[in-house]
Design an enzyme around this catalytic site. Structure first.
Site, PDB file in Angstrom:
ATOM      1  N   TYR A  29       0.832  -1.206   0.000  1.00  0.00           N
ATOM      2  CA  TYR A  29       0.000   0.000   0.000  1.00  0.00           C
ATOM      3  C   TYR A  29       0.871   1.261   0.000  1.00  0.00           C
ATOM      4  CZ  TYR A  29      -2.643   3.903   1.750  1.00  0.00           C
ATOM      5  OH  TYR A  29      -3.149   5.156   1.894  1.00  0.00           O
ATOM      6  N   THR A  83       0.249  11.449   4.554  1.00  0.00           N
ATOM      7  CA  THR A  83       0.079  10.060   4.129  1.00  0.00           C
ATOM      8  C   THR A  83      -0.867   9.390   5.122  1.00  0.00           C
ATOM      9  OG1 THR A  83       2.106   9.397   5.294  1.00  0.00           O
ATOM     10  CG2 THR A  83       2.298   9.829   2.934  1.00  0.00           C
ATOM     11  N   ALA A  84      -1.779   8.618   4.584  1.00  0.00           N
ATOM     12  CA  ALA A  84      -2.843   8.024   5.390  1.00  0.00           C
ATOM     13  C   ALA A  84      -2.296   6.887   6.257  1.00  0.00           C
ATOM     14  CB  ALA A  84      -3.940   7.505   4.472  1.00  0.00           C
ATOM     15  N   SER A 111      -2.917  13.775   7.270  1.00  0.00           N
ATOM     16  CA  SER A 111      -3.952  13.251   6.374  1.00  0.00           C
ATOM     17  C   SER A 111      -5.276  13.230   7.111  1.00  0.00           C
ATOM     18  CB  SER A 111      -3.593  11.822   5.943  1.00  0.00           C
ATOM     19  OG  SER A 111      -4.722  11.197   5.334  1.00  0.00           O
ATOM     20  N   TYR A 131     -10.243  15.993   2.179  1.00  0.00           N
ATOM     21  CA  TYR A 131     -10.999  15.601   0.992  1.00  0.00           C
ATOM     22  C   TYR A 131     -12.391  16.195   1.143  1.00  0.00           C
ATOM     23  CZ  TYR A 131      -7.547  11.983  -0.190  1.00  0.00           C
ATOM     24  OH  TYR A 131      -6.406  11.319  -0.545  1.00  0.00           O
ATOM     25  N   THR A 157      -7.146  18.182  -1.251  1.00  0.00           N
ATOM     26  CA  THR A 157      -6.639  17.287  -2.302  1.00  0.00           C
ATOM     27  C   THR A 157      -7.659  17.212  -3.433  1.00  0.00           C
ATOM     28  OG1 THR A 157      -5.399  16.043  -0.682  1.00  0.00           O
ATOM     29  CG2 THR A 157      -5.835  14.935  -2.774  1.00  0.00           C
ATOM     30  N   LYS A 239      -4.071  20.767  -3.522  1.00  0.00           N
ATOM     31  CA  LYS A 239      -2.994  19.785  -3.670  1.00  0.00           C
ATOM     32  C   LYS A 239      -3.349  18.855  -4.821  1.00  0.00           C
ATOM     33  CE  LYS A 239      -0.741  16.019  -1.072  1.00  0.00           C
ATOM     34  NZ  LYS A 239      -1.256  14.803  -1.714  1.00  0.00           N
ATOM     35  N   HIS A 263       0.256  12.969  -6.477  1.00  0.00           N
ATOM     36  CA  HIS A 263      -0.128  12.028  -5.427  1.00  0.00           C
ATOM     37  C   HIS A 263       0.892  10.884  -5.326  1.00  0.00           C
ATOM     38  CE1 HIS A 263      -4.006  11.379  -3.055  1.00  0.00           C
ATOM     39  NE2 HIS A 263      -3.279  10.353  -2.676  1.00  0.00           N
ATOM     40  N   GLY A 295       6.618  14.660  -4.497  1.00  0.00           N
ATOM     41  CA  GLY A 295       6.743  13.570  -5.465  1.00  0.00           C
ATOM     42  C   GLY A 295       8.176  13.253  -5.808  1.00  0.00           C
ATOM     43  N   VAL A 297      10.932  13.311  -4.119  1.00  0.00           N
ATOM     44  CA  VAL A 297      12.042  14.049  -3.490  1.00  0.00           C
ATOM     45  C   VAL A 297      12.759  13.100  -2.533  1.00  0.00           C
ATOM     46  CG1 VAL A 297      12.679  15.990  -2.020  1.00  0.00           C
ATOM     47  CG2 VAL A 297      10.770  16.225  -3.645  1.00  0.00           C
ATOM     48  N   ARG A 318       6.587   9.090   1.110  1.00  0.00           N
ATOM     49  CA  ARG A 318       7.006   7.747   1.533  1.00  0.00           C
ATOM     50  C   ARG A 318       8.219   7.717   2.464  1.00  0.00           C
ATOM     51  NH1 ARG A 318       5.268   7.569  -3.650  1.00  0.00           N
ATOM     52  NH2 ARG A 318       3.607   6.099  -4.222  1.00  0.00           N
TER      53      ARG A 318
HETATM   54  C1  FMN Z   1       0.908   5.624   1.551  1.00  0.00           C
HETATM   55  C2  FMN Z   1       0.497   6.965   1.059  1.00  0.00           C
HETATM   56  C3  FMN Z   1      -0.675   7.530   1.530  1.00  0.00           C
HETATM   57  C4  FMN Z   1      -1.070   8.784   1.078  1.00  0.00           C
HETATM   58  N1  FMN Z   1      -2.183   9.353   1.612  1.00  0.00           N
HETATM   59  C5  FMN Z   1      -2.557  10.564   1.209  1.00  0.00           C
HETATM   60  C6  FMN Z   1      -3.689  11.193   1.773  1.00  0.00           C
HETATM   61  O1  FMN Z   1      -4.331  10.672   2.680  1.00  0.00           O
HETATM   62  N2  FMN Z   1      -4.039  12.400   1.294  1.00  0.00           N
HETATM   63  C7  FMN Z   1      -3.330  13.029   0.302  1.00  0.00           C
HETATM   64  O2  FMN Z   1      -3.688  14.122  -0.098  1.00  0.00           O
HETATM   65  N3  FMN Z   1      -2.227  12.468  -0.223  1.00  0.00           N
HETATM   66  C8  FMN Z   1      -1.836  11.260   0.212  1.00  0.00           C
HETATM   67  N4  FMN Z   1      -0.705  10.705  -0.330  1.00  0.00           N
HETATM   68  C9  FMN Z   1       0.108  11.454  -1.290  1.00  0.00           C
HETATM   69  C10 FMN Z   1       1.202  12.265  -0.573  1.00  0.00           C
HETATM   70  O3  FMN Z   1       0.650  13.337   0.140  1.00  0.00           O
HETATM   71  C11 FMN Z   1       2.227  12.844  -1.545  1.00  0.00           C
HETATM   72  O4  FMN Z   1       1.548  13.528  -2.568  1.00  0.00           O
HETATM   73  C12 FMN Z   1       3.177  11.815  -2.169  1.00  0.00           C
HETATM   74  O5  FMN Z   1       3.382  10.723  -1.307  1.00  0.00           O
HETATM   75  C13 FMN Z   1       4.507  12.459  -2.491  1.00  0.00           C
HETATM   76  O6  FMN Z   1       5.338  11.585  -3.157  1.00  0.00           O
HETATM   77  P1  FMN Z   1       6.533  10.732  -2.479  1.00  0.00           P
HETATM   78  O7  FMN Z   1       5.874   9.640  -1.711  1.00  0.00           O
HETATM   79  O8  FMN Z   1       7.284  10.267  -3.668  1.00  0.00           O
HETATM   80  O9  FMN Z   1       7.332  11.658  -1.592  1.00  0.00           O
HETATM   81  C14 FMN Z   1      -0.302   9.456   0.111  1.00  0.00           C
HETATM   82  C15 FMN Z   1       0.873   8.866  -0.360  1.00  0.00           C
HETATM   83  C16 FMN Z   1       1.283   7.649   0.103  1.00  0.00           C
HETATM   84  C17 FMN Z   1       2.567   7.060  -0.402  1.00  0.00           C
HETATM   85  O1  173 Z   2      -3.617   6.044  -0.478  1.00  0.00           O
HETATM   86  C1  173 Z   2      -3.683   7.192  -0.864  1.00  0.00           C
HETATM   87  O2  173 Z   2      -2.873   7.682  -1.661  1.00  0.00           O
HETATM   88  C2  173 Z   2      -4.731   8.049  -0.374  1.00  0.00           C
HETATM   89  O3  173 Z   2      -4.712   9.212  -0.602  1.00  0.00           O
HETATM   90  C3  173 Z   2      -5.797   7.481   0.422  1.00  0.00           C
HETATM   91  C4  173 Z   2      -5.779   7.627   1.776  1.00  0.00           C
HETATM   92  C5  173 Z   2      -6.786   7.078   2.566  1.00  0.00           C
HETATM   93  C6  173 Z   2      -7.826   6.390   1.986  1.00  0.00           C
HETATM   94  C7  173 Z   2      -7.841   6.277   0.627  1.00  0.00           C
HETATM   95  C8  173 Z   2      -6.837   6.825  -0.156  1.00  0.00           C
END
Ligand code: FMN
Ligand code: 173
Length: 371
Positions: A29, A83-84, A111, A131, A157, A239, A263, A295, A297, A318
């Protein structure tokens, strides 16, 4: 770094550690991108195509990383993306991340799908990622809860009207482990991410995709941005902007900032790397609001390039999860220390003693000579 093993020398080492340590459901995930993961890979690769034009003989005996975002002072332009479900990475989850962000005097974006409640995050520079949910009153309550708890901005987002198609999550039938909940929704009966029923190969059996489909309003449009603006008493950023056209619409809608993001390659596959569209967005915005990037970085030089191409600051997704999994709060501090020191060295070797010193002329972009 701790213990007797080989010391970690790059952010990649935190990921390698997590690959050995995390269970499949969570690892896939966290790591996955959408579909063929073209954009996921491109986010990092695109940084490698940008070259730095260093200036020499500039007395770099002291280099300052401090800056401000939306008027708030932070110690470095390296912040934490939302990140969630961070408690899958470490039992302390978002609490550990927030404490690390506070220790480093940087900004954390929580998140709205966190496994820790908005109210339980301590002080520090913190924004809430939002959201637009089908339940508009629940959405309004999240904004109000954030304001009441000291969050200083809302990052809305806009790239997720539906969840991207992440093949590993579908194969794994991703579920949030039963001991965890989407903590901000505990009072609404919508805190559990259940198991989706896959009835055909075309169905998305990821529990998350089903959860998103049930909660998020796919009519998401510019009027919702204006609605969030009308509810929030704190700045609102969007975002997930990747084009000049949408950047102009966002500024016209009155947003206070733009996060250039795909994302982390998890939504629409084959959109460009964020570093490749940053300059286009910045030109369209023309200084009217601050522009941020996330993204791919992973190194100080990546941060340097993003700042040179117009980002006010960058956000890490990540790497925070890998560092959390490695060693909770201390792990995240260690990871932030590493990339901050990389940035400091990159700035020094490029002849920049402050963030404001980094200019467009410090980078060379393929096909876009600018001098
Ligand atoms: C596991 C995971 C969960 C994420 N959950 C959310 C989220 O809940 N809301 C959101 O806007 N972006 C979410 N993102 C996107 C991140 O905010 C971000 O845009 C992205 O991870 C940046 O890229 P990087 O992982 O290469 O640094 C998630 C990304 C990952 C990897
Ligand atoms: O996984 C994701 O990227 C994300 O933004 C998300 C977070 C929580 C629930 C569903 C999607």
């Amino acid at each position: 770094m701790t213990g007797q093993g080989t010391p970690f020398v790059s952010l990649d080492d935190f990921e390698q550690h997590a690959m050995r340590n995390l269970d499949r459901n969570a690892l896939d995930y966290y790591r996955s991108g959408a579909q063929d993961m073209i954009t996921l890979k491109e986010n990092q690769r695109a940084f490698d195509r940008v070259f730095i034009r260093p200036r020499v003989l500039r007395d770099v005996s002291t280099v300052a990383l401090s800056t401000s975002i939306l008027g708030e002072q932070i110690a470095s332009p390296i912040c934490i993306a939302p990140t969630a479900m961070q408690r899958m990475a470490h039992p302390d989850g978002e609490l550990a991340t927030a404490r690390a962000a506070k220790r480093k005097s940087t900004c954390m974006v929580l998140s709205s799908w966190s496994t820790t409640r908005i109210e339980d995050i301590g002080d520090g520079v913190k924004w809430l990622q939002l959201y637009v949910y089908k339940d508009r009153e629940a959405t309004r309550r999240l904004i109000e809860r954030a304001q009441d708890s000291g969050y200083t901005a809302i990052a809305l987002t806009v790239d997720t009207p539906y969840l991207g198609r992440r093949l590993a999550d579908i194969r794994n039938r991703f579920r949030l482990p039963p001991h965890l909940t989407m903590a901000n929704f505990a009072d609404t009966g919508k805190a559990q991410v259940g198991k989706a029923e896959a009835t055909s190969a075309a169905d998305n059996a990821s529990g998350l995709a089903a959860y998103v489909a049930s909660q998020i309003d796919p009519t998401l449009n510019w009027s919702h941005v204006e609605w969030v603006k009308s509810v929030a008493r704190i700045p609102v950023l969007v975002k997930g902007i990747l084009t000049a056209e949408d950047a102009v619409l966002a500024v016209n809608a009155g947003v206070d900032g733009i996060i250039v993001s795909n994302h982390g390659g998890r939504q629409l596959d084959t959109v460009p790397a964020t570093i490749d569209v940053l300059e286009e967005v910045c030109r369209a915005v023309d200084g009217r609001v601050e522009v941020f990037l996330d993204g791919g970085v992973r190194r100080g030089t990546d941060v340097f390039k993003a700042l040179a191409l117009g980002a006010r600051a960058v956000f890490l997704g990540r790497p925070v999860l890998w560092a959390l999994n490695y060693n909770g709060e201390d792990g995240v501090v260690e990871m932030l220390n590493m990339i901050n020191e990389e940035l400091r060295l990159a700035m020094a070797l490029a002849g920049c003693v402050s963030v404001a010193d980094i200019t467009r002329n410090h980078v060379k972009v393929p096909g876009q000579p600018r001098l």
